[in-house]
Every structure is written in structure tokens, then in C-alpha cells.
Design an enzyme around this catalytic site. Sequence first.
Site, PDB file in Angstrom:
ATOM      1  N   ASP A  53      36.214  57.519  40.648  1.00 14.53           N
ATOM      2  CA  ASP A  53      36.497  56.965  39.064  1.00 14.53           C
ATOM      3  C   ASP A  53      37.264  57.911  38.175  1.00 14.53           C
ATOM      4  O   ASP A  53      37.046  59.226  38.472  1.00 14.53           O
ATOM      5  CB  ASP A  53      34.897  56.515  38.159  1.00 14.53           C
ATOM      6  CG  ASP A  53      35.154  55.604  37.347  1.00 14.53           C
ATOM      7  OD1 ASP A  53      34.898  54.427  37.635  1.00 14.53           O
ATOM      8  OD2 ASP A  53      35.566  55.858  36.321  1.00 14.53           O
ATOM      9  N   TYR A 162      47.470  40.991  36.097  1.00 14.79           N
ATOM     10  CA  TYR A 162      46.155  41.030  36.781  1.00 14.79           C
ATOM     11  C   TYR A 162      46.024  39.859  37.931  1.00 14.79           C
ATOM     12  O   TYR A 162      45.706  40.211  38.951  1.00 14.79           O
ATOM     13  CB  TYR A 162      45.240  40.901  35.655  1.00 14.79           C
ATOM     14  CG  TYR A 162      43.845  41.072  36.149  1.00 14.79           C
ATOM     15  CD1 TYR A 162      43.090  42.204  36.781  1.00 14.79           C
ATOM     16  CD2 TYR A 162      42.976  39.901  36.430  1.00 14.79           C
ATOM     17  CE1 TYR A 162      41.917  42.222  37.267  1.00 14.79           C
ATOM     18  CE2 TYR A 162      41.644  40.058  36.979  1.00 14.79           C
ATOM     19  CZ  TYR A 162      41.111  41.147  37.307  1.00 14.79           C
ATOM     20  OH  TYR A 162      39.833  41.254  37.934  1.00 14.79           O
ATOM     21  N   ARG A 204      31.256  38.998  23.854  1.00 10.41           N
ATOM     22  CA  ARG A 204      30.286  38.104  23.206  1.00 10.41           C
ATOM     23  C   ARG A 204      30.020  38.033  21.858  1.00 10.41           C
ATOM     24  O   ARG A 204      29.884  37.352  21.098  1.00 10.41           O
ATOM     25  CB  ARG A 204      29.112  38.237  24.089  1.00 10.41           C
ATOM     26  CG  ARG A 204      29.070  37.409  25.520  1.00 10.41           C
ATOM     27  CD  ARG A 204      27.688  37.452  26.089  1.00 10.41           C
ATOM     28  NE  ARG A 204      26.747  36.358  25.197  1.00 10.41           N
ATOM     29  CZ  ARG A 204      25.528  36.700  25.128  1.00 10.41           C
ATOM     30  NH1 ARG A 204      25.031  37.950  25.689  1.00 10.41           N
ATOM     31  NH2 ARG A 204      24.843  35.863  24.493  1.00 10.41           N
TER      32      ARG A 204
END
Length: 265
Positions: A53, A162, A204
Site C-alpha cells: 500500500d 475507471y 452517505r
Amino acid sequence: MAAHTEPTSRTVHEPGPTGRTAPHSYVVTGGGQGVGRAIALRLAAEGHVVVLDLAGPLGWEHPRVALVSGDAADPDVARRAADAAEAAAPLAGWVNNAAIFRDAPITAPPSDVLGLVTANLALAVTGCHTAVGHLLRHGRPGAIVNVSSHQAQRPVRGALPYATAKGAVEALTRAVAVDHGPDGIRTNAVALGSVTTARYEEYRRDHPGVDRQMAALHPLGRVGTGGEVAEAVAFLLSDAAGFVNGAVLPVDGGRAAQGADPEAT
């Protein structure tokens, strides 16, 4: 070309939760957070996991998880992750999860669009290159899982690079499966629907109606969880999926199967 046969002299251990004999190791790219973290933690139940990562310290710990920090698209960094995994236990599986979520419309300069497509595709290409090369050098069977998206088949607006890259990742999956199945190296993909992550939860909060929209898009009436994705990945890496090769498994609650209802208002 001679047919591949697995080695007959293998040390027998008690099978783990997915049936794979232990010990083994795995590499998960982009495993520092979100879906990648869930996959890394699930595979830690099977053996040693190296997370590759860009992040520095992970911010979380597990006794069977180690970090190699760097760009998963860099072959030298990827090789370092493979070597770190091998030092802990024989490398058995590789998960190409790392991705870049930036948009460039087709009206942008082609170099911008191609740059983002290539940046995403390179993560999977380098991972497959490293995993296959490592397994071949060690004369060992193994498995690769590429993380794709429902957008490979049904793009949403504002994600052209993407979606394009994920379509290529699925083609890459099939090509590597065909080329290296005879070597005992299985390559499959999971095509994800919407999955709850910290990034999703932030979205959200800013979009109060998103739960209703996601429920309508997914026939199961909800988004998925990282744990559900991790179980599917663990299955594809396991001996239980020993005859599964070149498949793209939707892990999307039925989102890709559902077409728009022409009578819906």
C-alpha cells in the site's frame, strides 16, 4: 505443451477454514483500508499476509499482517512484497485490489484519459506479472484474484477511465488464466457492486438520499460489506475453487443482473 501436474511430495497440514493446507502467504495490494483491509484480515486467518500500500503505518495491527509501503504498479516494489511474503511462508495467492478513483471525461485531452486508464490497469498488470513470475520461479501452483467492478459492464457517469480500466482488467484476467492455467496458476476476478467503506460512509453523510438509491440499484436492497467481498476472494484463492479459472464473479447483490425497468417512473 505438457500438461501441468501438481507436486506429489507436499507436506500435509491440517486444512484451514477454506481447505488450503498451511502455512502459506498472500499479498494484497491496496490493503491498508476499505475492501483491501477486509480481504487482508480474512486471509490472515489462512496464513501470513503482506499488504502492499502507498500508506505509511497501517493504523491497525494483526500478528500475521505486515506492510510493504510503495506503489503497487512499480515492479521493484511488487517484487519486494512477494519476497517479504515468501520469507514468511510459501506465497500461494495474490490479490490485485489497489485502484485509483479519479475521473477525466472523454472531452479532456486524450493523454489525461489514457494516463488514468493506464494508472489503474498498471496496478493489475504489475501484480499479475509479479505473482506469475514468482510462482514460476518456485515451480509452484497458486492463485490470483483481480478486483474489478460492475462498471466494467455497466459504467456510471463520471467514471470513464475507471470503467475502461476495469473492462481491461477483466480481459487481463481471462488472458492470464488461459496462458498460465497449464502452470497450475489460476486467475479470477470479483466484480464488485457498491460496498460500504469509510469512503462510502463519507459519501452517505453528504448525500442523504443515497440509501434509497442504492437499495433500488441492488436487488438485495442494500450495499455489500467488505467482509462479504473478502469471503468471495478467499474462496477463489482456496483449494475449494481448484477448477475455477478465468471467471469473473459478480459480488454485487445482483446489481449487474438487474436492468432498468422501462415501466418505472
